[in-house]
Design a protein around this motif. Structure first.
Motif, PDB file in Angstrom:
ATOM      1  N   LYS A 124      33.041 -23.685  -2.670  1.00 48.36           N
ATOM      2  CA  LYS A 124      32.209 -24.504  -1.789  1.00 48.36           C
ATOM      3  C   LYS A 124      30.915 -23.770  -1.430  1.00 48.36           C
ATOM      4  CE  LYS A 124      35.527 -27.407   0.765  1.00 48.36           C
ATOM      5  NZ  LYS A 124      34.811 -28.678   0.778  1.00 48.36           N
ATOM      6  N   ARG A 131      27.245 -33.532   0.115  1.00 49.89           N
ATOM      7  CA  ARG A 131      28.250 -34.557   0.358  1.00 49.89           C
ATOM      8  C   ARG A 131      27.615 -35.946   0.190  1.00 49.89           C
ATOM      9  NH1 ARG A 131      33.096 -32.911   2.807  1.00 49.89           N
ATOM     10  NH2 ARG A 131      33.090 -30.773   3.624  1.00 49.89           N
ATOM     11  N   SER A 158      30.601 -29.988  -0.465  1.00 48.91           N
ATOM     12  CA  SER A 158      31.327 -31.116  -1.030  1.00 48.91           C
ATOM     13  C   SER A 158      32.315 -30.707  -2.111  1.00 48.91           C
ATOM     14  CB  SER A 158      30.338 -32.139  -1.605  1.00 48.91           C
ATOM     15  OG  SER A 158      31.002 -33.320  -1.987  1.00 48.91           O
ATOM     16  N   PHE A 159      31.889 -29.813  -2.993  1.00 45.11           N
ATOM     17  CA  PHE A 159      32.748 -29.434  -4.131  1.00 45.11           C
ATOM     18  C   PHE A 159      33.324 -28.044  -3.941  1.00 45.11           C
ATOM     19  CE2 PHE A 159      33.456 -27.409  -8.235  1.00 45.11           C
ATOM     20  CZ  PHE A 159      34.257 -28.344  -8.864  1.00 45.11           C
ATOM     21  N   PRO A 160      34.662 -27.911  -4.131  1.00 47.87           N
ATOM     22  CA  PRO A 160      35.684 -28.956  -4.308  1.00 47.87           C
ATOM     23  C   PRO A 160      36.214 -29.439  -2.970  1.00 47.87           C
ATOM     24  CG  PRO A 160      36.673 -26.808  -4.605  1.00 47.87           C
ATOM     25  CD  PRO A 160      35.220 -26.555  -4.314  1.00 47.87           C
ATOM     26  N   SER A 161      37.048 -30.456  -2.996  1.00 46.52           N
ATOM     27  CA  SER A 161      37.598 -31.020  -1.767  1.00 46.52           C
ATOM     28  C   SER A 161      38.695 -30.134  -1.197  1.00 46.52           C
ATOM     29  CB  SER A 161      38.157 -32.421  -2.041  1.00 46.52           C
ATOM     30  OG  SER A 161      38.942 -32.869  -0.953  1.00 46.52           O
ATOM     31  N   HIS A 223      33.832 -37.253  -0.130  1.00 45.01           N
ATOM     32  CA  HIS A 223      33.728 -36.446  -1.339  1.00 45.01           C
ATOM     33  C   HIS A 223      33.475 -37.335  -2.547  1.00 45.01           C
ATOM     34  CE1 HIS A 223      34.875 -32.430   0.077  1.00 45.01           C
ATOM     35  NE2 HIS A 223      35.752 -33.018   0.867  1.00 45.01           N
ATOM     36  N   ASP A 227      34.888 -33.877  -6.873  1.00 43.14           N
ATOM     37  CA  ASP A 227      35.319 -32.923  -5.844  1.00 43.14           C
ATOM     38  C   ASP A 227      36.833 -32.967  -5.674  1.00 43.14           C
ATOM     39  OD1 ASP A 227      32.594 -32.707  -5.484  1.00 43.14           O
ATOM     40  OD2 ASP A 227      32.557 -33.925  -3.669  1.00 43.14           O
TER      41      ASP A 227
END
Length: 285
Positions: A124, A131, A158-161, A223, A227
């Motif tokens: 992240k 996002r 946002s990435f990853p969730s 997301h 994500d």
């Protein structure tokens, strides 16, 4: 039976469990050392009747949902990741034939969770991806093309969730524990009918819950689908790795027992678990 259960949970209070807790804290502090990648705010300068303004990217212009309006807020995620495994592990301890199994399950899920959390947090911070509600979350001003809020760092994570990854690592690990305890490598017959297929479906219920949590992040516009997939892959990988460090593959004959090397350390003279070690060793041979 209750004496057996009590012994199982007493084994949780060990140096190995303490080390796992300390390791979780170490990894959390380590994740905070990664610097956030502050991507440039995505805008395009446009003109309306000769007056310039900063146009937004429509993909990032979704409305932010507060925690109270989210399908699975952080508080519910915490309950899922902590309460569900503990309840399942307690139920399994009622039927365990090895008193070391509960402690190993808990240590394994702690290592898996902390590893997944470290990986997710570091990625992240390193990616710093926007996002879907970036503009709403940062207080974007179209006149200046800048964000007005003092701290909007969460809008770049946002990435990853995290919801997808943390729910998957705990729920898939829990599903592994259920499936392993059911010993599905043999027919599960009740009155002559093999109910093993139904047992597999029942054991996958926690896994299904994790998929629901992951999908809810897309529904909430919290997301992007990528994500969520990234979080699922990370969480699932750590769950698979650490479960199979302590236990055999779920379809093996002795899948309900920890690996022989871990059982042997807990054997005491006259404990009655020597036969379990022999069985586990012969199954892995």
């Amino acid at each position: 039976m209750w004496a057996h259960v009590a012994e199982s949970w007493q084994n949780v209070l060990s140096l190995d469990t303490l080390v796992a807790v300390v390791w979780m804290l170490v990894l959390w502090f380590a994740s905070q050392t990664v610097k956030l990648n502050k991507r440039q705010i995505p805008t395009v300068q446009a003109f309306d009747a000769g007056v310039s303004y900063w146009a937004k990217s429509p993909l990032l212009d979704n409305d932010y949902k507060s925690s109270s309006k989210q399908i699975v807020p952080a508080s519910v995620l915490f309950a899922i990741c902590s309460v569900v495994p503990i309840v399942v592990f307690f139920i399994l301890s009622l039927f365990d034939t090895c008193t070391k199994a509960t402690a190993l399950r808990i240590q394994g899920i702690m290592y898996a969770f902390s590893g997944a959390a470290l990986c997710i947090d570091c990625i992240k911070q390193y990616c710093g991806y926007w996002r879907p509600y970036f503009y709403d979350g940062c207080g974007f001003d179209a006149a200046t093309g800048k964000c007005t809020k003092d701290d909007y760092s969460e809008m770049r994570k946002s990435f990853p969730s995290g919801h997808a990854g943390l729910s998957m690592v705990t729920m898939l690990y829990t599903s592994y524990c259920i499936l392993g305890a059911c010993r599905l490598g043999r027919p599960l017959r009740i009155e002559g009918v093999d109910l093993g297929g139904m047992a597999v479906a029942a054991g996958l219920l926690p896994f299904g819950l994790a998929l629901f949590v992951a999908a809810s992040r897309v529904v909430d516009n919290d997301h992007w689908p990528a994500d969520v997939v990234g979080g699922i892959v990370i969480g699932g990988s750590f769950a698979t790795l650490y479960y199979h460090r302590y236990f055999p593959v779920v379809f093996e004959a002795e899948s309900h027992l920890p690996r022989a090397a871990f059982v042997s350390e807990s054997l005491s003279q006259g404990s009655g678990e020597e036969s379990l070690l022999v069985g586990a060793a012969s199954a892995s041979a």
